[in-house]
Write an enzyme that holds these catalytic residues in place. Structure first.
Site, PDB file in Angstrom:
ATOM      1  N   ASP A 202      -3.077   3.667  18.814  1.00 42.42           N
ATOM      2  CA  ASP A 202      -4.067   3.667  19.964  1.00 42.42           C
ATOM      3  C   ASP A 202      -3.256   3.975  21.413  1.00 42.42           C
ATOM      4  OD1 ASP A 202      -6.426   2.848  18.404  1.00 42.42           O
ATOM      5  OD2 ASP A 202      -5.352   1.042  18.272  1.00 42.42           O
TER       6      ASP A 202
ATOM      7  N   ARG B  19     -20.132  -6.206   6.906  1.00 42.43           N
ATOM      8  CA  ARG B  19     -18.699  -6.751   7.444  1.00 42.43           C
ATOM      9  C   ARG B  19     -18.255  -7.820   6.839  1.00 42.43           C
ATOM     10  NH1 ARG B  19     -17.359  -8.745  13.429  1.00 42.43           N
ATOM     11  NH2 ARG B  19     -18.695 -10.532  12.710  1.00 42.43           N
TER      12      ARG B  19
ATOM     13  N   GLY C  37       1.522   5.315   3.368  1.00 45.18           N
ATOM     14  CA  GLY C  37       3.046   4.892   2.812  1.00 45.18           C
ATOM     15  C   GLY C  37       3.722   6.137   2.514  1.00 45.18           C
TER      16      GLY C  37
ATOM     17  N   GLY D 208       1.038  -1.056   0.081  1.00 49.55           N
ATOM     18  CA  GLY D 208       0.048  -0.248   0.002  1.00 49.55           C
ATOM     19  C   GLY D 208       0.793   1.232  -0.101  1.00 49.55           C
TER      20      GLY D 208
ATOM     21  N   GLY E  24      -0.247   4.918  -0.953  1.00 46.83           N
ATOM     22  CA  GLY E  24      -1.417   5.283  -0.182  1.00 46.83           C
ATOM     23  C   GLY E  24      -0.718   6.481   0.688  1.00 46.83           C
TER      24      GLY E  24
ATOM     25  N   ARG F 231     -13.757  -0.076   3.715  1.00 50.31           N
ATOM     26  CA  ARG F 231     -15.181  -0.482   3.616  1.00 50.31           C
ATOM     27  C   ARG F 231     -15.800   0.673   2.716  1.00 50.31           C
ATOM     28  NH1 ARG F 231     -19.150  -2.546   7.606  1.00 50.31           N
ATOM     29  NH2 ARG F 231     -17.294  -3.055   8.987  1.00 50.31           N
TER      30      ARG F 231
ATOM     31  N   HIS G  71      -8.183  -3.396  17.603  1.00 50.40           N
ATOM     32  CA  HIS G  71      -8.008  -2.099  17.146  1.00 50.40           C
ATOM     33  C   HIS G  71      -9.421  -1.700  16.399  1.00 50.40           C
ATOM     34  CE1 HIS G  71      -6.565   1.174  15.015  1.00 50.40           C
ATOM     35  NE2 HIS G  71      -7.481   0.993  13.894  1.00 50.40           N
TER      36      HIS G  71
ATOM     37  N   VAL H 250      -0.973  -3.428   9.391  1.00 50.61           N
ATOM     38  CA  VAL H 250      -1.781  -1.857   9.749  1.00 50.61           C
ATOM     39  C   VAL H 250      -3.066  -1.930   9.037  1.00 50.61           C
ATOM     40  CG1 VAL H 250      -1.289   0.543   9.519  1.00 50.61           C
ATOM     41  CG2 VAL H 250       0.699  -0.916   9.655  1.00 50.61           C
ATOM     42  N   GLY H 251      -3.133  -2.514   7.782  1.00 51.85           N
ATOM     43  CA  GLY H 251      -4.348  -2.177   7.160  1.00 51.85           C
ATOM     44  C   GLY H 251      -5.459  -3.158   8.019  1.00 51.85           C
TER      45      GLY H 251
HETATM   46  P1  NAX Z   1      -5.019   4.681   1.250  1.00 53.38           P
HETATM   47  O1  NAX Z   1      -6.195   4.268   0.788  1.00 53.38           O
HETATM   48  O2  NAX Z   1      -4.368   5.916   1.423  1.00 53.38           O
HETATM   49  O3  NAX Z   1      -3.885   3.703   0.830  1.00 53.38           O
HETATM   50  C1  NAX Z   1      -3.984   2.513   0.701  1.00 53.38           C
HETATM   51  C2  NAX Z   1      -3.219   1.639  -0.486  1.00 53.38           C
HETATM   52  O4  NAX Z   1      -3.282   0.346  -0.432  1.00 53.38           O
HETATM   53  C3  NAX Z   1      -3.616   2.338  -1.752  1.00 53.38           C
HETATM   54  O5  NAX Z   1      -2.623   3.074  -2.450  1.00 53.38           O
HETATM   55  C4  NAX Z   1      -3.890   0.824  -2.592  1.00 53.38           C
HETATM   56  O6  NAX Z   1      -3.846   0.936  -3.846  1.00 53.38           O
HETATM   57  C5  NAX Z   1      -3.138  -0.055  -1.581  1.00 53.38           C
HETATM   58  N1  NAX Z   1      -3.710  -1.542  -1.759  1.00 53.38           N
HETATM   59  C6  NAX Z   1      -4.965  -1.813  -1.688  1.00 53.38           C
HETATM   60  N2  NAX Z   1      -4.982  -3.049  -1.741  1.00 53.38           N
HETATM   61  C7  NAX Z   1      -3.389  -3.645  -1.912  1.00 53.38           C
HETATM   62  C8  NAX Z   1      -3.039  -4.787  -1.894  1.00 53.38           C
HETATM   63  N3  NAX Z   1      -3.567  -5.989  -2.114  1.00 53.38           N
HETATM   64  N4  NAX Z   1      -1.785  -4.990  -1.919  1.00 53.38           N
HETATM   65  C9  NAX Z   1      -0.860  -3.724  -2.086  1.00 53.38           C
HETATM   66  N5  NAX Z   1      -1.459  -2.359  -1.858  1.00 53.38           N
HETATM   67  C10 NAX Z   1      -2.960  -2.490  -1.788  1.00 53.38           C
HETATM   68  O7  NAX Z   1      -5.136   4.021   2.996  1.00 53.38           O
HETATM   69  P2  NAX Z   1      -4.265   4.659   4.012  1.00 53.38           P
HETATM   70  O8  NAX Z   1      -4.816   5.977   4.641  1.00 53.38           O
HETATM   71  O9  NAX Z   1      -2.795   4.546   3.763  1.00 53.38           O
HETATM   72  O10 NAX Z   1      -4.462   3.289   5.228  1.00 53.38           O
HETATM   73  C11 NAX Z   1      -4.215   2.124   4.792  1.00 53.38           C
HETATM   74  C12 NAX Z   1      -4.778   1.284   5.776  1.00 53.38           C
HETATM   75  O11 NAX Z   1      -4.227   1.462   7.170  1.00 53.38           O
HETATM   76  C13 NAX Z   1      -6.436   1.137   6.055  1.00 53.38           C
HETATM   77  O12 NAX Z   1      -6.725  -0.387   5.885  1.00 53.38           O
HETATM   78  C14 NAX Z   1      -6.473   1.822   7.112  1.00 53.38           C
HETATM   79  O13 NAX Z   1      -8.094   1.382   7.777  1.00 53.38           O
HETATM   80  C15 NAX Z   1      -5.563   1.281   8.246  1.00 53.38           C
HETATM   81  N6  NAX Z   1      -5.128   2.050   9.376  1.00 53.38           N
HETATM   82  C16 NAX Z   1      -4.862   1.274  10.533  1.00 53.38           C
HETATM   83  C17 NAX Z   1      -4.617   1.838  11.663  1.00 53.38           C
HETATM   84  C18 NAX Z   1      -3.967   1.133  12.832  1.00 53.38           C
HETATM   85  O14 NAX Z   1      -3.731   1.898  13.798  1.00 53.38           O
HETATM   86  N7  NAX Z   1      -4.114  -0.157  12.633  1.00 53.38           N
HETATM   87  C19 NAX Z   1      -4.520   3.369  11.789  1.00 53.38           C
HETATM   88  C20 NAX Z   1      -4.727   4.280  10.165  1.00 53.38           C
HETATM   89  C21 NAX Z   1      -5.270   3.422   9.381  1.00 53.38           C
HETATM   90  O15 NAX Z   1      -6.780   3.915   9.566  1.00 53.38           O
END
Ligand code: NAX
Length: 340
Positions: A164, A103, A22, A16, A19, A97, A192, A134-135
């Site tokens: 958190d 869900r 990243g 990612g 994004g 989502r 989380h 992280v995702g």
């Molecule tokens: P963005 O939508 O800005 O970036 C995500 C990137 O991942 C995009 O560029 C997309 O093309 C890429 N992507 C999607 N599927 C992929 C795959 N199969 N392989 C490689 N890349 C892929 O999201 P961003 O704000 O950067 O957030 C990323 C993730 O972090 C989200 O799932 C978000 O919910 C999660 N978070 C988790 C947090 C935590 O504390 N655990 C906090 C922050 C964030 O909310």
């Protein structure tokens, strides 16, 4: 030749990478904020085809920084290429989502990402690989990735609850007019998600029990307990939503900072305090074995270990059980989908 140049580069894979997290993450890794000023890094950026251009743009900018520690950047949409020889894998990319998504659909979409990525890690990553998810839904995505890499020890996988944890520390510091550096022993338990339990029962503020400091400031132990339940816990658990409503998009720089801190403390050690991470439960604190749940953790540099032996009162028990029940439901849902 200086010491940095003599070390073999550490391979760090970021998914990612195109994004917003990243973009906030890559430059700090390359500058040495994660692994220290004497460890060169080789970055591998994994994106889906639609995200490759954005990641390539970030790679050009990384080059333009002429970072001393950056031994190379490679962008790919192939998981095996991305994880080949990876020492550290940061799984940021996930399926968000979308409107009207149930869900179960969200869990299924992410199982379709984290299953294959886990399998690729199992097949081609370095023997010492450590994985941070992280995702979202991060805990369950970590469970799926680990299950898909049976030859990688399951305790090398973790999900991020450091953001958190840092939010919980910062909110306690603000409420007690203390410096964040003077706060110790805050813990995030569970998932989380909004069900997480930010716990200050073992926390100290400048060396004094946080509950005593809060009681003094708020007019007694009952008022402090009420504030913790009605203000503090919902504020920390709801902070992600607050950021979205104020900023117009979700936390990025703070999430990247937390991901860096998670890996840094795992690799370089936590020192004399503890932090929080969602790690594999072996039944500690009554959390069902096999789940990735947030706990208080320390590391001596070899990876996170759960801090054991903390007393939990009835309120803590109830809140932890509620969050763990959500993790059980997520696990059962992905099992029903055949993803585990
Ligand atoms: P963005 O939508 O800005 O970036 C995500 C990137 O991942 C995009 O560029 C997309 O093309 C890429 N992507 C999607 N599927 C992929 C795959 N199969 N392989 C490689 N890349 C892929 O999201 P961003 O704000 O950067 O957030 C990323 C993730 O972090 C989200 O799932 C978000 O919910 C999660 N978070 C988790 C947090 C935590 O504390 N655990 C906090 C922050 C964030 O909310």
């Amino acid at each position: 030749m200086d010491a940095a140049r003599r070390q073999e580069p550490t391979t760090v894979t970021v998914t990612g990478a195109g994004g917003q997290i990243g973009y906030a993450l890559l430059f700090r890794i390359a500058a040495g904020a994660m692994l220290g000023p004497d460890r060169p890094v080789r970055l591998r950026l994994l994106e889906i085809p639609q995200g490759v251009k954005a990641a390539e743009g970030a790679a050009l900018e990384l080059q333009d920084c002429a970072f001393d520690l950056l031994a190379g950047v490679e962008v790919t949409d192939d998981a095996r290429t991305a994880f080949n020889g990876a020492n550290i894998a940061m799984l940021v990319g996930a399926r968000p989502r979308s409107a009207g998504m149930e869900r179960a659909d969200l869990l299924a979409a992410n199982a379709g990402i984290f299953g294959p990525q886990g399998a690729a890690i199992g097949a081609v990553a370095a023997d010492d690989v450590r994985v941070l998810v992280v995702g979202n839904p991060a805990n369950t995505n970590a469970l799926i990735a680990a299950a898909s890499a049976p030859d990688v020890p399951a305790d090398r996988f973790a999900a991020l609850t450091r953001l958190d944890h840092d939010r919980a520390t910062a909110q306690l510091a603000q409420a007690t007019d203390a410096a964040a550096s003077g706060i110790r022993g805050v813990t995030i338990w569970g998932n989380h998600s909004a069900s997480q339990f930010p716990d200050v029962d073992h926390a100290t503020v400048a060396g004094r029990a946080a509950r005593d400091v809060l009681a003094e400031r708020l007019g007694g132990a009952d008022a402090a307990a009420k504030w913790l339940d009605e203000v503090y816990v919902p504020r920390v658990a709801g902070r992600g939503a607050e950021i979205i409503s104020v900023r117009g998009s979700s936390s990025a720089a703070s999430a990247a900072n937390a991901a860096i801190a998670h890996i840094r403390d795992s690799v370089l050690g936590t020192g004399d305090g503890w932090t929080s991470a969602a790690v594999l439960s072996r039944g500690e604190y009554g959390v069902q074995e096999g789940l990735y749940s947030s706990f208080p953790v320390t590391s001596d540099g070899s990876g996170y270990r759960i801090v054991e032996g903390l007393d939990l009162d009835e309120r803590a028990r109830r809140r932890i059980d509620a969050s763990v029940a959500e993790l059980v439901a997520e696990r059962d849902a992905v099992r029903a989908l055949g993803a585990l």
